[in-house]
Every structure is written in structure tokens, then in C-alpha cells.
Design a protein around this motif. Sequence first.
Motif, PDB file in Angstrom:
ATOM      1  N   LEU A 134       0.805  -1.219   0.000  1.00 46.69           N
ATOM      2  CA  LEU A 134       0.000   0.000   0.000  1.00 46.69           C
ATOM      3  C   LEU A 134       0.839   1.270   0.000  1.00 46.69           C
ATOM      4  O   LEU A 134       0.316   2.359  -0.258  1.00 46.69           O
ATOM      5  CB  LEU A 134      -0.944   0.013   1.210  1.00 46.69           C
ATOM      6  N   LEU A 135       2.138   1.148   0.283  1.00 46.48           N
ATOM      7  CA  LEU A 135       2.995   2.325   0.399  1.00 46.48           C
ATOM      8  C   LEU A 135       4.190   2.303  -0.550  1.00 46.48           C
ATOM      9  O   LEU A 135       5.022   3.201  -0.519  1.00 46.48           O
ATOM     10  CB  LEU A 135       3.503   2.453   1.845  1.00 46.48           C
ATOM     11  N   GLN A 136       4.292   1.306  -1.396  1.00 45.80           N
ATOM     12  CA  GLN A 136       5.443   1.197  -2.289  1.00 45.80           C
ATOM     13  C   GLN A 136       5.366   2.191  -3.445  1.00 45.80           C
ATOM     14  O   GLN A 136       4.286   2.475  -3.965  1.00 45.80           O
ATOM     15  CB  GLN A 136       5.532  -0.217  -2.871  1.00 45.80           C
ATOM     16  N   THR A 137       6.515   2.716  -3.851  1.00 46.57           N
ATOM     17  CA  THR A 137       6.594   3.437  -5.116  1.00 46.57           C
ATOM     18  C   THR A 137       6.631   2.421  -6.247  1.00 46.57           C
ATOM     19  O   THR A 137       6.913   1.234  -6.032  1.00 46.57           O
ATOM     20  CB  THR A 137       7.853   4.317  -5.196  1.00 46.57           C
ATOM     21  N   ALA A 138       6.370   2.881  -7.452  1.00 47.46           N
ATOM     22  CA  ALA A 138       6.382   1.979  -8.601  1.00 47.46           C
ATOM     23  C   ALA A 138       7.769   1.374  -8.813  1.00 47.46           C
ATOM     24  O   ALA A 138       7.900   0.174  -9.100  1.00 47.46           O
ATOM     25  CB  ALA A 138       5.922   2.714  -9.855  1.00 47.46           C
ATOM     26  N   ASP A 139       8.825   2.178  -8.652  1.00 49.35           N
ATOM     27  CA  ASP A 139      10.190   1.667  -8.855  1.00 49.35           C
ATOM     28  C   ASP A 139      10.546   0.621  -7.809  1.00 49.35           C
ATOM     29  O   ASP A 139      11.164  -0.402  -8.117  1.00 49.35           O
ATOM     30  CB  ASP A 139      11.196   2.820  -8.804  1.00 49.35           C
ATOM     31  N   TYR A 140      10.186   0.869  -6.568  1.00 48.97           N
ATOM     32  CA  TYR A 140      10.463  -0.079  -5.493  1.00 48.97           C
ATOM     33  C   TYR A 140       9.700  -1.382  -5.750  1.00 48.97           C
ATOM     34  O   TYR A 140      10.258  -2.481  -5.630  1.00 48.97           O
ATOM     35  CB  TYR A 140      10.058   0.532  -4.152  1.00 48.97           C
ATOM     36  N   ALA A 141       8.409  -1.265  -6.114  1.00 47.15           N
ATOM     37  CA  ALA A 141       7.591  -2.452  -6.368  1.00 47.15           C
ATOM     38  C   ALA A 141       8.180  -3.295  -7.496  1.00 47.15           C
ATOM     39  O   ALA A 141       8.201  -4.525  -7.425  1.00 47.15           O
ATOM     40  CB  ALA A 141       6.161  -2.032  -6.716  1.00 47.15           C
ATOM     41  N   ALA A 169      -5.231   3.053  -3.949  1.00 45.93           N
ATOM     42  CA  ALA A 169      -6.322   4.021  -4.055  1.00 45.93           C
ATOM     43  C   ALA A 169      -7.194   4.057  -2.802  1.00 45.93           C
ATOM     44  O   ALA A 169      -7.817   5.082  -2.506  1.00 45.93           O
ATOM     45  CB  ALA A 169      -7.174   3.710  -5.284  1.00 45.93           C
ATOM     46  N   ILE A 170      -7.234   2.964  -2.036  1.00 47.12           N
ATOM     47  CA  ILE A 170      -8.096   2.963  -0.853  1.00 47.12           C
ATOM     48  C   ILE A 170      -7.629   3.966   0.194  1.00 47.12           C
ATOM     49  O   ILE A 170      -8.425   4.448   0.998  1.00 47.12           O
ATOM     50  CB  ILE A 170      -8.203   1.554  -0.216  1.00 47.12           C
ATOM     51  N   LEU A 171      -6.337   4.315   0.196  1.00 45.05           N
ATOM     52  CA  LEU A 171      -5.811   5.234   1.211  1.00 45.05           C
ATOM     53  C   LEU A 171      -6.224   6.672   0.962  1.00 45.05           C
ATOM     54  O   LEU A 171      -6.181   7.497   1.884  1.00 45.05           O
ATOM     55  CB  LEU A 171      -4.284   5.138   1.277  1.00 45.05           C
ATOM     56  N   THR A 172      -6.603   6.991  -0.259  1.00 39.87           N
ATOM     57  CA  THR A 172      -6.943   8.373  -0.599  1.00 39.87           C
ATOM     58  C   THR A 172      -8.439   8.576  -0.800  1.00 39.87           C
ATOM     59  O   THR A 172      -8.866   9.589  -1.355  1.00 39.87           O
ATOM     60  CB  THR A 172      -6.184   8.819  -1.861  1.00 39.87           C
ATOM     61  N   ARG A 173      -9.248   7.611  -0.371  1.00 43.20           N
ATOM     62  CA  ARG A 173     -10.691   7.828  -0.394  1.00 43.20           C
ATOM     63  C   ARG A 173     -11.040   9.001   0.521  1.00 43.20           C
ATOM     64  O   ARG A 173     -10.314   9.326   1.457  1.00 43.20           O
ATOM     65  CB  ARG A 173     -11.434   6.594   0.127  1.00 43.20           C
ATOM     66  N   ASP A 174     -12.197   9.588   0.283  1.00 48.62           N
ATOM     67  CA  ASP A 174     -12.682  10.634   1.179  1.00 48.62           C
ATOM     68  C   ASP A 174     -12.935  10.032   2.553  1.00 48.62           C
ATOM     69  O   ASP A 174     -13.405   8.896   2.678  1.00 48.62           O
ATOM     70  CB  ASP A 174     -13.975  11.251   0.637  1.00 48.62           C
ATOM     71  N   MET A 200      15.537   4.209  -3.104  1.00 45.85           N
ATOM     72  CA  MET A 200      15.214   4.211  -1.681  1.00 45.85           C
ATOM     73  C   MET A 200      14.935   5.615  -1.157  1.00 45.85           C
ATOM     74  O   MET A 200      14.076   5.813  -0.295  1.00 45.85           O
ATOM     75  CB  MET A 200      16.329   3.552  -0.880  1.00 45.85           C
ATOM     76  N   ALA A 201      15.660   6.599  -1.672  1.00 49.84           N
ATOM     77  CA  ALA A 201      15.399   7.977  -1.249  1.00 49.84           C
ATOM     78  C   ALA A 201      13.971   8.378  -1.613  1.00 49.84           C
ATOM     79  O   ALA A 201      13.247   8.988  -0.803  1.00 49.84           O
ATOM     80  CB  ALA A 201      16.403   8.926  -1.882  1.00 49.84           C
ATOM     81  N   ASN A 202      13.551   8.031  -2.816  1.00 45.86           N
ATOM     82  CA  ASN A 202      12.182   8.331  -3.235  1.00 45.86           C
ATOM     83  C   ASN A 202      11.161   7.548  -2.418  1.00 45.86           C
ATOM     84  O   ASN A 202      10.080   8.055  -2.096  1.00 45.86           O
ATOM     85  CB  ASN A 202      12.009   8.018  -4.719  1.00 45.86           C
ATOM     86  N   GLN A 203      11.525   6.299  -2.087  1.00 47.17           N
ATOM     87  CA  GLN A 203      10.610   5.476  -1.298  1.00 47.17           C
ATOM     88  C   GLN A 203      10.424   6.036   0.108  1.00 47.17           C
ATOM     89  O   GLN A 203       9.299   6.110   0.625  1.00 47.17           O
ATOM     90  CB  GLN A 203      11.118   4.040  -1.233  1.00 47.17           C
ATOM     91  N   VAL A 204      11.507   6.443   0.744  1.00 55.45           N
ATOM     92  CA  VAL A 204      11.402   7.023   2.093  1.00 55.45           C
ATOM     93  C   VAL A 204      10.616   8.324   2.055  1.00 55.45           C
ATOM     94  O   VAL A 204       9.804   8.611   2.940  1.00 55.45           O
ATOM     95  CB  VAL A 204      12.802   7.235   2.704  1.00 55.45           C
ATOM     96  N   GLU A 205      10.819   9.099   1.013  1.00 55.23           N
ATOM     97  CA  GLU A 205      10.049  10.334   0.863  1.00 55.23           C
ATOM     98  C   GLU A 205       8.564  10.022   0.712  1.00 55.23           C
ATOM     99  O   GLU A 205       7.707  10.726   1.247  1.00 55.23           O
ATOM    100  CB  GLU A 205      10.552  11.122  -0.343  1.00 55.23           C
ATOM    101  N   ARG A 206       8.267   8.950  -0.007  1.00 58.19           N
ATOM    102  CA  ARG A 206       6.870   8.507  -0.154  1.00 58.19           C
ATOM    103  C   ARG A 206       6.281   8.144   1.199  1.00 58.19           C
ATOM    104  O   ARG A 206       5.138   8.476   1.516  1.00 58.19           O
ATOM    105  CB  ARG A 206       6.830   7.297  -1.093  1.00 58.19           C
ATOM    106  N   ALA A 210       3.153  10.024   2.943  1.00 63.29           N
ATOM    107  CA  ALA A 210       1.960   9.257   3.322  1.00 63.29           C
ATOM    108  C   ALA A 210       1.618   9.451   4.792  1.00 63.29           C
ATOM    109  O   ALA A 210       0.443   9.514   5.172  1.00 63.29           O
ATOM    110  CB  ALA A 210       2.177   7.775   3.026  1.00 63.29           C
ATOM    111  N   ALA A 211       2.652   9.574   5.627  1.00 63.06           N
ATOM    112  CA  ALA A 211       2.437   9.714   7.075  1.00 63.06           C
ATOM    113  C   ALA A 211       1.782  11.033   7.455  1.00 63.06           C
ATOM    114  O   ALA A 211       1.323  11.193   8.588  1.00 63.06           O
ATOM    115  CB  ALA A 211       3.758   9.553   7.810  1.00 63.06           C
ATOM    116  N   THR A 212       1.730  11.986   6.535  1.00 61.51           N
ATOM    117  CA  THR A 212       1.052  13.252   6.826  1.00 61.51           C
ATOM    118  C   THR A 212      -0.455  13.130   6.669  1.00 61.51           C
ATOM    119  O   THR A 212      -1.198  14.025   7.090  1.00 61.51           O
ATOM    120  CB  THR A 212       1.555  14.379   5.899  1.00 61.51           C
ATOM    121  N   ARG A 213      -0.918  12.034   6.068  1.00 54.68           N
ATOM    122  CA  ARG A 213      -2.360  11.838   5.931  1.00 54.68           C
ATOM    123  C   ARG A 213      -2.955  11.478   7.292  1.00 54.68           C
ATOM    124  O   ARG A 213      -2.332  10.768   8.090  1.00 54.68           O
ATOM    125  CB  ARG A 213      -2.666  10.723   4.925  1.00 54.68           C
ATOM    126  N   PRO A 214      -4.176  11.941   7.573  1.00 54.46           N
ATOM    127  CA  PRO A 214      -4.777  11.686   8.894  1.00 54.46           C
ATOM    128  C   PRO A 214      -5.067  10.225   9.170  1.00 54.46           C
ATOM    129  O   PRO A 214      -5.211   9.837  10.331  1.00 54.46           O
ATOM    130  CB  PRO A 214      -6.067  12.515   8.852  1.00 54.46           C
TER     131      PRO A 214
END
Length: 289
Positions: A134-141, A169-174, A200-206, A210-214
Motif C-alpha cells: 500500500l505504500l510502495q513506489t512503482a520503482d520499489y515495487a 487508491a483505498i488510502l486516498t478515499r474521502d 530508496m530515497a524516493n521510497q522514504v520520501e513517499r 503518506a504519514a502526513t495523511r490523517p
Amino acid sequence: MSSQEANMSAPVAGPTVVRRQLGRRLRRLRTSKGQSVDEVVAERRLGISRAKLFKLEGGRNSAKPQDVTVLCHYYGADEQETQALTTLALASQSDSWWDVFGVEAVPEWFSLYLDVEPAATHIRTYEAELIPGLLQTADYAAEVYRARNPEADPTEVDRSVALRMERQAILTRDQPAAPQLHVVLNEAVILRQVGGASVMANQVERLRKAATRPNVTIQVLPFAAGAHAAMETAFVILDFADPEDDPPLVYVDSPSSAAYLQKQVDLDRYATIFDHVQHQALPIMEYPA
């Protein structure tokens, strides 16, 4: 075989589980409104025949989302319940995962998890080796899939990555339809250079974004924590809107199979393990990556 593996129950059929969940909840909505089957069928504008209603409530067939939405509106369900049941209707048509992404990306033992994940209200997971899908970037996946399947052709890799991105997509539902996701990562997950430093730098940034979402909490269990309760396994705990009708589920996988645990003793054990590790872990924002 370890004692833990010996106690795992066998996987059950994904479509059957999801359809039964949906059927029970539709039946409860109908009875809470005080409607009999005859009264629902008599409402011609609904377009629901007696046979269709019996099949829906009995979990015998996949459900059309439009039929479920119509019934939810008729029964007076709120928006959250309507969206949850419509999502279950989509998940009841689980063969579509194979149709879209192919059997290579969706092995049979993983299909149940894909069925129930979109219906979860809370997802708790401990990962020892990799970022959760649910949290992977495309490159990491892509790097992870190629490592697991060194003979895979580019089409297979692309399908697997597309599946990961679709699930996210489920993480960004209303709100409040988006699930609450709580992830604890072993520090090794962050330090392992999957795909190299840039990936990995891009993945950690991802992860940080993501952690800023409520609805998302991400923690790192540092090596300094020493021995911990989850050293023997990674796992996911899924909770649903109505635990009486849809009991929690623990998912534990291996390279070629998966176990789906629903006995209370297993649920309690894994919940305790997760509670221990999350109390030892640091928020991703405080981790000096």
C-alpha cells in the motif's frame, strides 16, 4: 515446520467470504428497516427480484454495485455504510483481479486478501523486510517483483506494479471511507538499498508524505530496540466496520501460500505482538533516514 506454522488454518475462498459478509450486512439493513422480502420485491422501482435478493443475502453470487447501492439508499443507509457495501460488491467479483492483472500478479492464495483489503476499516501491519504494498513506489515495487521472480518478463513486472498502484487508491478515499493504516517497519526495511540509493530515497520520501495523511501512521522499529515480539514473522491485521458480522482477520504469507487466521486466540496473540512493537517504534518523521 514450526509450531506457529502448524497452528495456521488453511486459506478459505475469497469470493465466498466477501459475498457472505455482504449478504449478512444487507440482511441486517433490511431487517433494521422492518422490511420483509416481499415488501422489498414489491418495490418495482428497485429492480430487485425475489431470486436476486435471496442470492444477495445468501452470498451465493457476485453482486452488482448498482444493485447494492439501490438497496442501501432504499434502506436508508448512511454514506459510509453505502460506500463500504458497494466496495464489498466490487470485491465479490474477485475474478476481475485475475482478468486485469493476470495470474502471475495475483496468485490464488493472495486473492482473498485482495478481496477483503478494500473493505477493511483498520489495517495494522508489521513488516520485517519490505515496504507494504500500500505504500510502495512503482520503482520499489518493480525491484521487489524482479528479485522474487528473476525470470519474469517486463509485462509481468508491469502488471504486478500496476496491481500495487491500484490497491493504494483505498488510502486516498474521502474520509471516513479510507481505512486507518498503521505500519511498523523493521529498521532493516529502511536501510536495505532496494534498487539503489535513488529508489530508496524516493521510497522514504513517499513514506514521509503518506504519514502526513490523517489516516496513516508509519513507525520504524530501530535495531536499538533489541529483541522484540515480532521477530518470528511479518503479518497484517484487518478490522472491519462490524466485528460481529465481519470478524477481524490476521494474514500471514510465505512465498507460495498464505494463512488467514480468525480464531480469537490468534487475533489476541497478533494484536498483542503489534501493541508491543508499536510501543518500541519511532514515528517515521523522527527517524533519521
